[in-house]
Design an enzyme around this catalytic site. Structure first.
Site, mmCIF file in Angstrom:
data_model
loop_
_atom_site.group_PDB
_atom_site.id
_atom_site.type_symbol
_atom_site.label_atom_id
_atom_site.label_comp_id
_atom_site.label_asym_id
_atom_site.label_seq_id
_atom_site.Cartn_x
_atom_site.Cartn_y
_atom_site.Cartn_z
ATOM 1 N N TYR A 1 -22.205 41.771 -12.790
ATOM 2 C CA TYR A 1 -22.281 43.220 -13.012
ATOM 3 C C TYR A 1 -20.869 43.744 -13.034
ATOM 4 O O TYR A 1 -20.074 43.444 -12.136
ATOM 5 C CB TYR A 1 -23.087 43.885 -11.890
ATOM 6 C CG TYR A 1 -23.177 45.399 -11.986
ATOM 7 C CD1 TYR A 1 -22.440 46.211 -11.127
ATOM 8 C CD2 TYR A 1 -23.992 46.006 -12.934
ATOM 9 C CE1 TYR A 1 -22.528 47.600 -11.213
ATOM 10 C CE2 TYR A 1 -24.084 47.394 -13.024
ATOM 11 C CZ TYR A 1 -23.349 48.185 -12.151
ATOM 12 O OH TYR A 1 -23.420 49.554 -12.234
ATOM 13 N N ASP A 49 -12.870 40.298 -12.743
ATOM 14 C CA ASP A 49 -13.383 41.549 -12.191
ATOM 15 C C ASP A 49 -13.407 41.386 -10.666
ATOM 16 O O ASP A 49 -14.315 40.779 -10.115
ATOM 17 C CB ASP A 49 -14.772 41.839 -12.741
ATOM 18 C CG ASP A 49 -15.337 43.119 -12.132
ATOM 19 O OD1 ASP A 49 -16.435 43.543 -12.555
ATOM 20 O OD2 ASP A 49 -14.698 43.679 -11.232
ATOM 21 N N LYS A 108 -13.426 49.902 -4.984
ATOM 22 C CA LYS A 108 -13.888 49.763 -3.599
ATOM 23 C C LYS A 108 -12.749 49.825 -2.569
ATOM 24 O O LYS A 108 -12.204 50.894 -2.309
ATOM 25 C CB LYS A 108 -14.738 48.484 -3.471
ATOM 26 C CG LYS A 108 -15.984 48.546 -4.395
ATOM 27 C CD LYS A 108 -16.850 47.336 -4.263
ATOM 28 C CE LYS A 108 -17.869 47.258 -5.362
ATOM 29 N NZ LYS A 108 -19.078 48.065 -5.169
HETATM 30 P P1 KE4 Z 1 -18.424 51.316 -9.731
HETATM 31 O O1 KE4 Z 1 -18.393 51.933 -11.122
HETATM 32 O O2 KE4 Z 1 -19.807 51.343 -9.137
HETATM 33 O O3 KE4 Z 1 -17.344 51.863 -8.807
HETATM 34 O O4 KE4 Z 1 -18.001 49.767 -9.902
HETATM 35 C C1 KE4 Z 1 -18.745 48.951 -10.801
HETATM 36 C C2 KE4 Z 1 -18.570 47.498 -10.414
HETATM 37 C C3 KE4 Z 1 -17.745 46.694 -11.198
HETATM 38 N N1 KE4 Z 1 -17.549 45.392 -10.895
HETATM 39 C C4 KE4 Z 1 -18.134 44.841 -9.809
HETATM 40 C C5 KE4 Z 1 -17.880 43.392 -9.502
HETATM 41 C C6 KE4 Z 1 -18.972 45.625 -8.967
HETATM 42 O O5 KE4 Z 1 -19.562 45.032 -7.886
HETATM 43 C C7 KE4 Z 1 -19.197 46.966 -9.271
HETATM 44 C C8 KE4 Z 1 -20.102 47.853 -8.445
HETATM 45 N N2 KE4 Z 1 -20.832 47.197 -7.414
HETATM 46 C C9 KE4 Z 1 -22.110 47.786 -7.059
HETATM 47 C C10 KE4 Z 1 -22.688 46.986 -5.897
HETATM 48 N N3 KE4 Z 1 -23.165 45.712 -6.303
HETATM 49 C C11 KE4 Z 1 -21.993 49.233 -6.743
HETATM 50 C C12 KE4 Z 1 -23.164 49.819 -5.993
HETATM 51 C C13 KE4 Z 1 -23.913 50.799 -6.842
HETATM 52 O O6 KE4 Z 1 -24.094 50.555 -8.052
HETATM 53 O O7 KE4 Z 1 -24.334 51.842 -6.256
#
Ligand code: KE4
Length: 438
Positions: free
Chosen positions: A144, A246, A274
């Site tokens: 993801y 990533d 994060k």
């Molecule tokens: P954000 O756009 O949610 O800040 O980041 C996207 C993203 C990109 N790359 C990786 C490896 C990530 O884990 C994420 C976001 N992680 C999720 C949790 N698995 C965010 C939680 C959510 O979607 O509320």
């Protein structure tokens, strides 16, 4: 466990917010029941509107390496706040932040701040396309990278949890440029490149980038193999493809220099999020200077953001990264705590004669409700998500708050005490035992 106030808040929330939440994975959809509304976080604990206290392992989905509300971040924020919240103009702190990240992660020669991990990954792909003049990119099933259209194809995390790994609204045109490979399977990458080359009249590939979670957290924790990543690096060199790590989740989580330090593999670009925001909305993408100089205004690849690098977010992020720089022992501490928890859980599974897969890298881990191994997407998705849902609730009523979804990572912070971990291990035994009784 009292949940009256959460229930009535949720009834109100669903009237005005899709699904009552501002991010799907929070909605408890895959574990059943309704989400708890949280009022406060302190250290390793969170507290909900009904006064329940939980030892928690979400850490806001990764940012809280130092637990909730660490004093040194709070202090930095309050100090920054005195001078205002956002100027829409460059500040010294942004320069210090960029220099600090490049000091901690040597592959970062140049970096651009954004406001989320999604912005970071979508900007990295656009930059790779602008740099190579090529259009397609390779992602891996179960990874993801945020919710930009072209990533929502066989995506992990909430998309996988909700059973919509390929989302409606993503156009065929967008999907056509996303090539899908299998995690930890280098032949699937080679096959895609071969197919792409033969489809082109020129015989050269039209693939701008490969983007990967070097340690996946979004199919649950699944680590890439060293040989797989090494071969991926070699192929990208040979084929003039930009390799993007990533590290939104693994950056400053699994080691001071992230997953690339563990593997000793240098990507061309890295995305962050994060932890670098210290709990505020921050993302970033960076890497080789010759690639990053393509980004406007130094180059033609447009990328922008009203609040990118804003003083409050930079203050929180800079405080977090400065603490990491000054206290490298943080990772030894996190390793001790995480290994202690892993050992306790594995002892429980052994005595309960359960052979569930438990994967851990540093302070991120996943207990998969699948017998045997979870070392790629296909094996991870065999997990019994209904059983995970029951486990989640058995842990919740025992005061342990886990990710409300099987395909996520649990995060340990520096603030999780031995008492917290012992309570978690005890709850884990009782919860798994309760599952077998039902
Ligand atoms: P954000 O756009 O949610 O800040 O980041 C996207 C993203 C990109 N790359 C990786 C490896 C990530 O884990 C994420 C976001 N992680 C999720 C949790 N698995 C965010 C939680 C959510 O979607 O509320």
């Amino acid at each position: 466990m009292k949940t009256f106030k959460s229930e009535s808040l949720f009834k109100e929330a669903v009237k005005y917010i899709p699904g009552g939440v501002n991010s799907p994975v929070r909605a408890f959809k895959s574990v059943g029941g309704n989400p708890l509304f949280i009022t406060k976080g302190e250290g390793s604990k969170i507290y909900d509107v009904d006064g329940n206290e939980f030892i928690e392992y979400i850490g806001s989905w990764g940012p809280h390496l130092f637990g909730h509300n660490p004093p040194f971040i709070k202090e930095a924020l309050l100090k920054a706040f005195e001078n205002g919240t956002s100027f829409g103009a460059p500040t010294e702190l942004e320069v210090k932040m960029a220099k600090l990240i490049s000091e901690l992660v040597p592959s970062i020669e140049m970096i651009r701040m954004v406001n989320s991990g999604t912005e970071a990954t979508m900007s990295a792909i656009r930059t790779a396309r602008g740099y190579t003049g090529k259009e397609k990119f390779i992602k891996f099933e179960g990874c993801y990278h945020g919710h930009a259209d072209y990533f929502l194809i066989k995506a992990g995390s909430g998309a996988l949890t909700l059973g919509i790994p390929t989302s409606p609204g993503v156009t065929k045109g967008n999907a056509a440029d996303t090539l899908l490979a299998d995690y930890n399977d280098i032949d699937s990458v080679k096959k895609l490149i071969l197919q792409n080359k033969s489809a082109n009249q020129t015989g050269r590939n039209d693939i701008a980038a490969v983007i990967i979670e070097p340690i996946a957290g979004n199919m649950g924790v699944v680590r890439a193999s060293n040989t797989f990543l090494t071969e991926l690096r070699e192929i990208c060199n040979e084929e003039n493809i930009v390799l993007i790590f990533d590290e939104v989740m693994t950056g400053f989580r699994v080691a001071r220099g992230g997953a690339q330090e563990i593997f000793n593999i240098i990507p061309d670009l890295t995305t962050f999020g994060k932890i670098i925001g210290g709990g505020l909305p921050v993302g970033a993408f960076g890497g080789k200077k010759e690639i990053m100089e393509m980004v406007a205004p130094s180059g033609p690849v447009y990328q922008a953001g009203t609040l990118s690098g804003n003083p409050l977010a930079m203050a929180a992020g800079f405080a977090a990264l400065t603490y990491i720089k000054d206290h490298p022992e943080v990772y030894t501490l996190l390793e001790e705590k995480s290994a202690y928890l892993e050992n306790g859980i594995k002892e429980n599974l052994k005595s309960l004669k359960k052979h569930y897969a438990f994967n851990r890298v540093g302070s991120m881990s996943t207990l998969f409700f699948v017998e045997g191994e979870a070392n790629n997407f296909k094996s991870a998705v065999k997990s019994d998500t209904a059983l995970y849902g029951k486990y989640f609730h058995e842990m919740l009523i025992r005061g342990i708050y886990l990710a409300p979804a099987q395909f996520e990572a649990a995060f340990i912070s520096t603030e999780h005490t031995k008492e917290d971990l012992d309570k978690t291990i005890k709850a884990n035994y009782q919860a798994v035992e309760a599952l077998t009784k039902k």
